[in-house]
Design a protein around this motif. Structure first.
Motif, PDB file in Angstrom:
ATOM      1  N   HIS A   1      12.699  40.208 -39.032  1.00  0.00           N
ATOM      2  CA  HIS A   1      12.084  40.932 -37.923  1.00  0.00           C
ATOM      3  C   HIS A   1      10.796  40.205 -37.526  1.00  0.00           C
ATOM      4  O   HIS A   1      10.168  39.523 -38.337  1.00  0.00           O
ATOM      5  CB  HIS A   1      11.780  42.382 -38.299  1.00  0.00           C
ATOM      6  N   ALA A   2      10.422  40.358 -36.277  1.00  0.00           N
ATOM      7  CA  ALA A   2       9.253  39.640 -35.750  1.00  0.00           C
ATOM      8  C   ALA A   2       8.061  40.569 -35.625  1.00  0.00           C
ATOM      9  O   ALA A   2       8.191  41.714 -35.192  1.00  0.00           O
ATOM     10  CB  ALA A   2       9.578  39.032 -34.387  1.00  0.00           C
ATOM     11  N   ARG A   3       6.901  40.061 -36.007  1.00  0.00           N
ATOM     12  CA  ARG A   3       5.631  40.768 -35.826  1.00  0.00           C
ATOM     13  C   ARG A   3       4.774  39.955 -34.858  1.00  0.00           C
ATOM     14  O   ARG A   3       4.430  38.806 -35.156  1.00  0.00           O
ATOM     15  CB  ARG A   3       4.902  40.941 -37.157  1.00  0.00           C
ATOM     16  N   PRO A   4       4.433  40.509 -33.711  1.00  0.00           N
ATOM     17  CA  PRO A   4       3.638  39.736 -32.736  1.00  0.00           C
ATOM     18  C   PRO A   4       2.235  39.444 -33.252  1.00  0.00           C
ATOM     19  O   PRO A   4       1.624  40.258 -33.948  1.00  0.00           O
ATOM     20  CB  PRO A   4       3.598  40.643 -31.503  1.00  0.00           C
ATOM     21  N   ILE A   5       1.727  38.264 -32.920  1.00  0.00           N
ATOM     22  CA  ILE A   5       0.352  37.878 -33.234  1.00  0.00           C
ATOM     23  C   ILE A   5      -0.384  37.790 -31.902  1.00  0.00           C
ATOM     24  O   ILE A   5      -0.285  36.798 -31.184  1.00  0.00           O
ATOM     25  CB  ILE A   5       0.285  36.527 -33.974  1.00  0.00           C
ATOM     26  N   TRP A   6      -1.090  38.857 -31.550  1.00  0.00           N
ATOM     27  CA  TRP A   6      -1.769  38.903 -30.263  1.00  0.00           C
ATOM     28  C   TRP A   6      -3.021  38.047 -30.299  1.00  0.00           C
ATOM     29  O   TRP A   6      -3.726  37.986 -31.300  1.00  0.00           O
ATOM     30  CB  TRP A   6      -2.125  40.348 -29.901  1.00  0.00           C
ATOM     31  N   SER A   7      -3.308  37.389 -29.206  1.00  0.00           N
ATOM     32  CA  SER A   7      -4.567  36.644 -29.102  1.00  0.00           C
ATOM     33  C   SER A   7      -5.721  37.635 -29.163  1.00  0.00           C
ATOM     34  O   SER A   7      -5.685  38.697 -28.540  1.00  0.00           O
ATOM     35  CB  SER A   7      -4.595  35.843 -27.804  1.00  0.00           C
ATOM     36  N   HIS A   8      -6.750  37.309 -29.929  1.00  0.00           N
ATOM     37  CA  HIS A   8      -7.857  38.234 -30.172  1.00  0.00           C
ATOM     38  C   HIS A   8      -9.071  37.824 -29.341  1.00  0.00           C
ATOM     39  O   HIS A   8      -9.455  36.651 -29.327  1.00  0.00           O
ATOM     40  CB  HIS A   8      -8.222  38.252 -31.652  1.00  0.00           C
ATOM     41  N   PRO A   9      -9.707  38.767 -28.645  1.00  0.00           N
ATOM     42  CA  PRO A   9     -10.841  38.420 -27.778  1.00  0.00           C
ATOM     43  C   PRO A   9     -12.027  37.836 -28.521  1.00  0.00           C
ATOM     44  O   PRO A   9     -12.842  37.115 -27.927  1.00  0.00           O
ATOM     45  CB  PRO A   9     -11.202  39.756 -27.109  1.00  0.00           C
ATOM     46  N   ALA A  10     -12.163  38.129 -29.822  1.00  0.00           N
ATOM     47  CA  ALA A  10     -13.296  37.609 -30.581  1.00  0.00           C
ATOM     48  C   ALA A  10     -13.009  36.262 -31.224  1.00  0.00           C
ATOM     49  O   ALA A  10     -13.900  35.666 -31.839  1.00  0.00           O
ATOM     50  CB  ALA A  10     -13.704  38.615 -31.668  1.00  0.00           C
ATOM     51  N   CYS A  11     -11.786  35.779 -31.090  1.00  0.00           N
ATOM     52  CA  CYS A  11     -11.426  34.507 -31.726  1.00  0.00           C
ATOM     53  C   CYS A  11     -11.851  33.340 -30.825  1.00  0.00           C
ATOM     54  O   CYS A  11     -11.577  33.347 -29.612  1.00  0.00           O
ATOM     55  CB  CYS A  11      -9.924  34.445 -31.982  1.00  0.00           C
ATOM     56  N   PRO A  12     -12.472  32.328 -31.387  1.00  0.00           N
ATOM     57  CA  PRO A  12     -12.928  31.192 -30.573  1.00  0.00           C
ATOM     58  C   PRO A  12     -11.808  30.274 -30.104  1.00  0.00           C
ATOM     59  O   PRO A  12     -12.070  29.294 -29.405  1.00  0.00           O
ATOM     60  CB  PRO A  12     -13.885  30.451 -31.512  1.00  0.00           C
ATOM     61  N   CYS A  13     -10.551  30.563 -30.452  1.00  0.00           N
ATOM     62  CA  CYS A  13      -9.453  29.679 -30.055  1.00  0.00           C
ATOM     63  C   CYS A  13      -9.233  29.677 -28.550  1.00  0.00           C
ATOM     64  O   CYS A  13      -8.633  28.743 -28.003  1.00  0.00           O
ATOM     65  CB  CYS A  13      -8.161  30.065 -30.765  1.00  0.00           C
ATOM     66  N   GLY A  14      -9.676  30.734 -27.856  1.00  0.00           N
ATOM     67  CA  GLY A  14      -9.595  30.773 -26.407  1.00  0.00           C
ATOM     68  C   GLY A  14      -8.310  31.324 -25.829  1.00  0.00           C
ATOM     69  O   GLY A  14      -8.177  31.427 -24.606  1.00  0.00           O
ATOM     70  N   ALA A  15      -7.352  31.691 -26.679  1.00  0.00           N
ATOM     71  CA  ALA A  15      -6.083  32.193 -26.160  1.00  0.00           C
ATOM     72  C   ALA A  15      -6.250  33.511 -25.415  1.00  0.00           C
ATOM     73  O   ALA A  15      -5.614  33.746 -24.385  1.00  0.00           O
ATOM     74  CB  ALA A  15      -5.082  32.366 -27.301  1.00  0.00           C
ATOM     75  N   ALA A  16      -7.121  34.383 -25.912  1.00  0.00           N
ATOM     76  CA  ALA A  16      -7.332  35.670 -25.251  1.00  0.00           C
ATOM     77  C   ALA A  16      -7.993  35.485 -23.896  1.00  0.00           C
ATOM     78  O   ALA A  16      -7.682  36.196 -22.936  1.00  0.00           O
ATOM     79  CB  ALA A  16      -8.187  36.578 -26.142  1.00  0.00           C
ATOM     80  N   GLU A  17      -8.901  34.529 -23.797  1.00  0.00           N
ATOM     81  CA  GLU A  17      -9.574  34.269 -22.528  1.00  0.00           C
ATOM     82  C   GLU A  17      -8.576  33.794 -21.483  1.00  0.00           C
ATOM     83  O   GLU A  17      -8.650  34.192 -20.317  1.00  0.00           O
ATOM     84  CB  GLU A  17     -10.663  33.207 -22.734  1.00  0.00           C
ATOM     85  N   LYS A  18      -7.632  32.957 -21.929  1.00  0.00           N
ATOM     86  CA  LYS A  18      -6.620  32.476 -20.989  1.00  0.00           C
ATOM     87  C   LYS A  18      -5.715  33.610 -20.537  1.00  0.00           C
ATOM     88  O   LYS A  18      -5.265  33.650 -19.400  1.00  0.00           O
ATOM     89  CB  LYS A  18      -5.793  31.368 -21.631  1.00  0.00           C
TER      90      LYS A  18
END
Length: 412
Positions: free
Chosen positions: A361-378
């Motif tokens: 089964h799959a568990r989604p990994i949502w981009s986090h706004p506090a993470c510096p990776c920038g995925a949430a900003e995009k």
């Protein structure tokens, strides 16, 4: 039961020199005018109306004849003028046709290595099911020889995974780890029993080399320098430490995020297999997003992780052979799909399965706004259509192959 697909028309970019009905799909008549290609619902297709004479002509589409000869054969069988060309075009648009001479210069070079190609024919047949254009399958297979993958971790999962990638035609697969081979590192398809006591990294590299059907293409010193600048196509983190599988340290991937290197997590923790997430830096959720999301859901998470990391480490972890093989196989499949230009379901998700049921089964990994990776900003840049439905960002909406000219070109 899933319905069998009817033919789907798409544009064909190139003319077909030596047409060949894709041999991976079995054929069968559903009735006097309808022909079914394939058995499994995922790739089976129905084509009709089709008369028996045309059905018989399909046997000639085996890649050994060019179009002029096929037209002559069609006339001998009494087929109308232009019928052969129309049939070839129709099959090509339906994704049922391959080109025995297509794929470009890299494919031609691969064809000259008959022993190597014979080893890779099952991979070629499988690629033909997902590569609709004639010649695309062998082009993708040949392209694998120029790719570079690094597997970090030479345990029961990592070595088997690396060997699978090398055996599937990926040109350079390197394995990195420390220490010496222990008896519990041994696994079928991975480290052999005779490697016990040897340096783990060297033994792993030897096993991977033995699985490869061919050595990677030779490059000059200048080309090797350029390749180093381009970086790796993919890094797979397959740690032997089960804590590093369950709670991957974001700091371990900082350099990968900074360089924009795609990376995939895989491993086993206490009888649970984990594959994912596949991290596309700045595009999908990363280990930092995973960690911050857990803290949001469970404030005690940092305390638990600190205890696990500082406590006494187990020498042998729960990682049985069958589960390790399942994880290695699934991770290798997702890695190959990505390398071939697709976006696997592990992008932004973790697939998990536990013994004894092995119910994935799959568990989604949502981009986090506090993470510096920038995925949430995009993700904030997602637009809403006039109907009110969210549009995915360009990177998520298009197949990976369609955006190679953009951000990720440097890593292929």
């Amino acid at each position: 039961m899933h319905p069998v697909r009817h033919s789907v028309r798409h544009s064909v970019r190139h003319s077909v020199s030596h047409p060949m009905v894709k041999p991976a799909l079995r054929r069968g008549w559903r009735d006097l005018n309808t022909l079914q290609f394939g058995m499994a619902p995922a790739h089976a297709m129905v084509l009709g109306p089709m008369d028996t004479a045309t059905g018989s002509f399909l046997d000639l589409l085996d890649g050994t004849r060019g179009m002029p000869m096929l037209r002559d054969e069609g006339r001998k069988m009494g087929l109308p003028e232009g019928h052969v060309d129309g049939l070839v075009e129709r099959l090509a648009r339906s994704g049922l046709l391959d080109d025995a001479t297509g794929g470009g210069s890299a494919a031609d070079a691969l064809r000259k290595k008959k022993e190597v190609l014979d080893r890779l024919r099952p991979e070629l047949a499988s690629l033909s099911l997902v590569a609709p254009e004639p010649g695309d399958a062998v082009e993708r297979l040949a392209a694998r020889r120029s790719l570079r993958v690094e597997v970090r971790g030479a345990g029961r999962v990592g070595v088997v995974l690396a060997a699978l990638l090398a055996g599937a035609g990926v040109g350079e697969v390197d394995v990195r780890d420390i220490g010496c081979v222990e008896p519990w590192d041994v696994a079928p398809g991975g480290l052999p029993a005779e490697s016990i006591g040897e340096r783990r990294q060297e033994a792993a590299r030897r096993a991977v080399h033995g699985a490869a059907p061919d050595r990677p293409p030779r490059t000059s010193s200048k080309e090797r320098g350029t390749k180093e600048v381009r970086g790796l196509s993919l890094v797979i983190l397959a740690p032997r430490d089960d804590l590093a599988v369950h709670a991957p340290d974001p700091a371990a991937a900082e350099a990968l995020l900074a360089s924009g290197t795609p990376h995939l997590y895989a491993g086993v923790v206490e009888g649970t297999g984990v594959v994912g997430p596949l991290v596309l830096p700045g595009d999908t959720g990363c280990a930092g997003c995973l960690d911050r999301g857990r803290v949001d859901r469970d404030p005690t998470w940092p305390r638990l992780v600190a205890q696990w990391r500082s406590g006494r480490q187990r020498k042998v972890h729960a990682c049985d052979l069958t589960l390790a093989a399942c994880v290695a196989g699934l991770a290798a499949g997702h890695a190959l799909a990505f390398l071939d230009g697709e976006l696997p379901s592990s992008a932004g998700a973790r697939w998990e399965a536990s013994v004894p049921g092995l119910d994935w089964h799959a568990r989604p990994i949502w981009s986090h706004p506090a993470c510096p990776c920038g995925a949430a900003e995009k993700a904030k840049g997602e637009r809403v259509s006039e109907e009110g439905e969210p549009h995915e960002t360009m990177a998520r909406q298009q197949p990976y192959a369609a955006r190679l000219s953009g951000t990720w070109r440097a890593h292929v």
